[in-house]
Design a protein around this motif. Structure first.
Motif, short mmCIF file in Angstrom:
data_model
loop_
_atom_site.label_atom_id
_atom_site.label_comp_id
_atom_site.label_asym_id
_atom_site.label_seq_id
_atom_site.Cartn_x
_atom_site.Cartn_y
_atom_site.Cartn_z
N THR A 31 -2.42 15.90 -11.63
CA THR A 31 -2.81 15.29 -10.35
C THR A 31 -3.45 13.79 -11.02
OG1 THR A 31 -2.63 17.70 -9.67
CG2 THR A 31 -4.18 15.57 -8.47
N GLU A 32 -3.93 14.08 -11.29
CA GLU A 32 -5.32 12.93 -11.90
C GLU A 32 -4.34 12.55 -11.97
OE1 GLU A 32 -8.09 11.19 -14.73
OE2 GLU A 32 -8.37 13.44 -14.73
N ILE A 33 -3.05 12.31 -13.83
CA ILE A 33 -2.09 11.13 -13.78
C ILE A 33 -1.19 10.73 -12.69
CG2 ILE A 33 -0.48 10.59 -14.90
CD1 ILE A 33 -2.86 11.71 -16.53
N LEU A 34 -0.69 11.75 -11.22
CA LEU A 34 -0.49 11.28 -10.36
C LEU A 34 -0.52 10.64 -9.11
CD1 LEU A 34 2.29 14.38 -9.87
CD2 LEU A 34 2.25 11.65 -10.88
N ASP A 35 -2.15 10.78 -8.93
CA ASP A 35 -3.33 9.27 -8.31
C ASP A 35 -3.09 7.94 -8.42
OD1 ASP A 35 -3.81 11.67 -6.27
OD2 ASP A 35 -6.23 12.08 -8.33
N VAL A 36 -2.66 8.36 -9.80
CA VAL A 36 -2.67 6.35 -10.32
C VAL A 36 -1.50 5.75 -9.92
CG1 VAL A 36 -4.11 6.09 -11.78
CG2 VAL A 36 -1.97 6.72 -12.72
N VAL A 37 -0.50 6.76 -9.51
CA VAL A 37 1.04 6.39 -8.80
C VAL A 37 0.23 6.41 -7.35
CG1 VAL A 37 3.66 7.27 -9.07
CG2 VAL A 37 2.27 7.62 -11.12
N SER A 38 1.22 5.31 -7.30
CA SER A 38 1.36 4.47 -5.58
C SER A 38 2.04 5.11 -5.01
CB SER A 38 2.30 3.11 -5.09
OG SER A 38 2.45 3.08 -3.97
N LYS A 39 1.55 6.08 -3.92
CA LYS A 39 2.08 7.21 -2.86
C LYS A 39 3.55 6.45 -2.16
CE LYS A 39 -0.65 10.53 -3.64
NZ LYS A 39 -0.29 11.03 -5.05
N GLY A 40 4.17 5.34 -2.47
CA GLY A 40 5.11 4.72 -1.65
C GLY A 40 4.74 3.84 -0.77
N GLU A 41 5.28 3.59 0.45
CA GLU A 41 5.29 2.49 1.52
C GLU A 41 4.70 3.68 2.42
OE1 GLU A 41 4.85 -1.07 3.93
OE2 GLU A 41 5.04 -0.91 1.45
N ALA A 42 5.84 4.50 2.41
CA ALA A 42 5.67 5.65 3.77
C ALA A 42 4.24 6.02 3.90
CB ALA A 42 6.53 6.88 3.44
N LEU A 43 3.27 6.16 3.10
CA LEU A 43 1.73 6.71 3.25
C LEU A 43 1.26 5.12 3.64
CD1 LEU A 43 0.09 9.17 2.77
CD2 LEU A 43 -0.22 8.28 0.58
N VAL A 44 0.89 4.46 3.19
CA VAL A 44 0.86 2.77 3.78
C VAL A 44 0.90 3.04 4.97
CG1 VAL A 44 0.57 0.54 3.79
CG2 VAL A 44 0.66 1.68 1.42
N GLN A 45 2.47 3.12 5.71
CA GLN A 45 2.85 2.81 7.14
C GLN A 45 2.30 4.22 7.95
OE1 GLN A 45 6.84 2.55 7.52
NE2 GLN A 45 7.35 0.51 6.57
N TRP A 46 1.36 5.09 7.61
CA TRP A 46 1.46 6.81 7.95
C TRP A 46 0.11 5.75 8.27
CZ3 TRP A 46 -2.77 9.31 6.79
CH2 TRP A 46 -2.42 10.40 7.37
N ALA A 47 -0.65 5.14 7.02
CA ALA A 47 -2.39 4.91 6.85
C ALA A 47 -2.60 3.79 8.39
CB ALA A 47 -3.00 4.99 5.56
N ALA A 48 -1.78 2.91 8.04
CA ALA A 48 -2.37 2.09 8.83
C ALA A 48 -1.55 2.38 10.55
CB ALA A 48 -0.94 0.99 8.73
N GLY A 49 -0.68 3.26 10.93
CA GLY A 49 -0.65 3.43 12.23
C GLY A 49 -1.65 4.94 12.79
N GLN A 50 -2.05 5.39 12.16
CA GLN A 50 -3.54 6.07 12.08
C GLN A 50 -4.80 5.05 12.62
OE1 GLN A 50 -3.95 10.21 12.70
NE2 GLN A 50 -1.66 9.61 12.10
N GLU A 51 -5.46 3.91 11.72
CA GLU A 51 -6.15 3.30 11.81
C GLU A 51 -5.80 2.62 13.37
OE1 GLU A 51 -8.79 3.56 10.55
OE2 GLU A 51 -7.76 5.24 8.88
N ARG A 52 -4.07 2.27 13.62
CA ARG A 52 -4.11 1.59 14.41
C ARG A 52 -4.11 2.45 16.18
NH1 ARG A 52 0.72 -1.63 14.99
NH2 ARG A 52 -0.44 -3.94 15.83
N ASP A 53 -3.76 3.97 15.73
CA ASP A 53 -3.92 4.47 16.98
C ASP A 53 -5.55 4.42 17.22
OD1 ASP A 53 -1.16 4.76 17.13
OD2 ASP A 53 -0.62 6.72 15.85
N ALA A 54 -6.15 4.72 16.13
CA ALA A 54 -7.64 4.98 16.47
C ALA A 54 -8.14 4.01 17.32
CB ALA A 54 -9.10 5.77 15.49
N VAL A 55 -7.60 2.77 16.60
CA VAL A 55 -8.28 1.32 17.71
C VAL A 55 -7.88 1.71 18.41
CG1 VAL A 55 -8.48 -0.89 17.76
CG2 VAL A 55 -9.13 0.25 15.14
N VAL A 56 -6.82 1.66 19.08
CA VAL A 56 -6.50 2.12 21.30
C VAL A 56 -7.07 3.04 21.20
CG1 VAL A 56 -3.79 2.42 21.75
CG2 VAL A 56 -4.62 0.50 19.71
N GLU A 57 -6.74 3.67 21.29
CA GLU A 57 -8.16 5.11 21.82
C GLU A 57 -9.40 5.15 21.87
OE1 GLU A 57 -8.91 9.80 21.09
OE2 GLU A 57 -7.02 9.35 19.80
#
Length: 194
Positions: A31-57
């Motif tokens: 798990t520690e080793i994999l933490d340094v590997v990017s989780k990919g574009e999907a996770l970045v988009q998901w996180a950005a979407g969560q923030e956008r939804d929180a701000v709009v709400e």
């Protein structure tokens, strides 16, 4: 061979492996080793979407609260909005909730697997409804593939690559000996499909 853990390691879990020759290794977790590997574009988009939804709400709720009041200065509106959003990132809160669901499901799966192995699993762990739903999905899968556990929660490590981890289970799945790693997610993501 003895294995101990250092849960207070700076990042992740560390494994202290005592080898048969008497030497020791202090290995980082997978798990520690994999933490340094990017989780990919999907996770970045998901996180950005969560923030956008929180701000709009938060902005909509603030608008409803102040629409009948005299017009607010832009700076006052902005600072009030920031205060309502809070310091903890929305994606962090959602990730924590998902982690709690996954942890509960994993505990219940482990409890059931111990029973299947003929071990004393102890008392059934209390879990949330969402964790129970995740467990029930696993149980449906287990029945559909003829899941027969061989062993579970086994520490493994690589001497060559110097890392360690704990596998969830090795079981017969559809009649084949299979390494099983439990994940709770809406789908199989590329970084977990190996």
């Amino acid at each position: 061979m003895a294995v101990t853990f250092n849960p207070k390691a700076k990042r992740g879990q560390r494994y202290h492996i005592e080898r048969p020759d008497g030497s020791t290794a202090y290995l980082p977790s997978v798990t520690e080793i994999l933490d340094v590997v990017s989780k990919g574009e999907a996770l970045v988009q998901w996180a950005a979407g969560q923030e956008r939804d929180a701000v709009v709400e938060a902005a909509c709720a603030l608008y409803e609260d102040v629409k009948s009041v005299q017009k607010l200065a832009k700076e006052v509106f902005a600072s009030t909005l920031v205060a309502r959003i809070g310091k903890v990132k929305a994606w962090r809160r959602e990730l924590e909730k998902a982690g709690e669901i996954g942890t509960g499901a994993h505990k219940l799966i482990e409890w059931n697997t111990r029973k299947l192995l003929g071990q004393d699993p102890g008392p059934e762990p209390p879990v949330s409804d969402k964790s129970l739903w995740a467990y029930m999905a696993w149980d449906d899968w287990r029945k559909s593939v003829g899941f027969e556990p061989i062993f579970m929660e086994q520490v493994v490590w690589s001497e060559a690559h110097e890392y360690a981890g704990t596998l969830d289970a090795v079981a017969m799945v559809n009649g084949k000996r299979t390494l099983v790693d439990y994940k709770t997610a809406k789908r199989v993501y590329p970084e977990t499909n190996f």
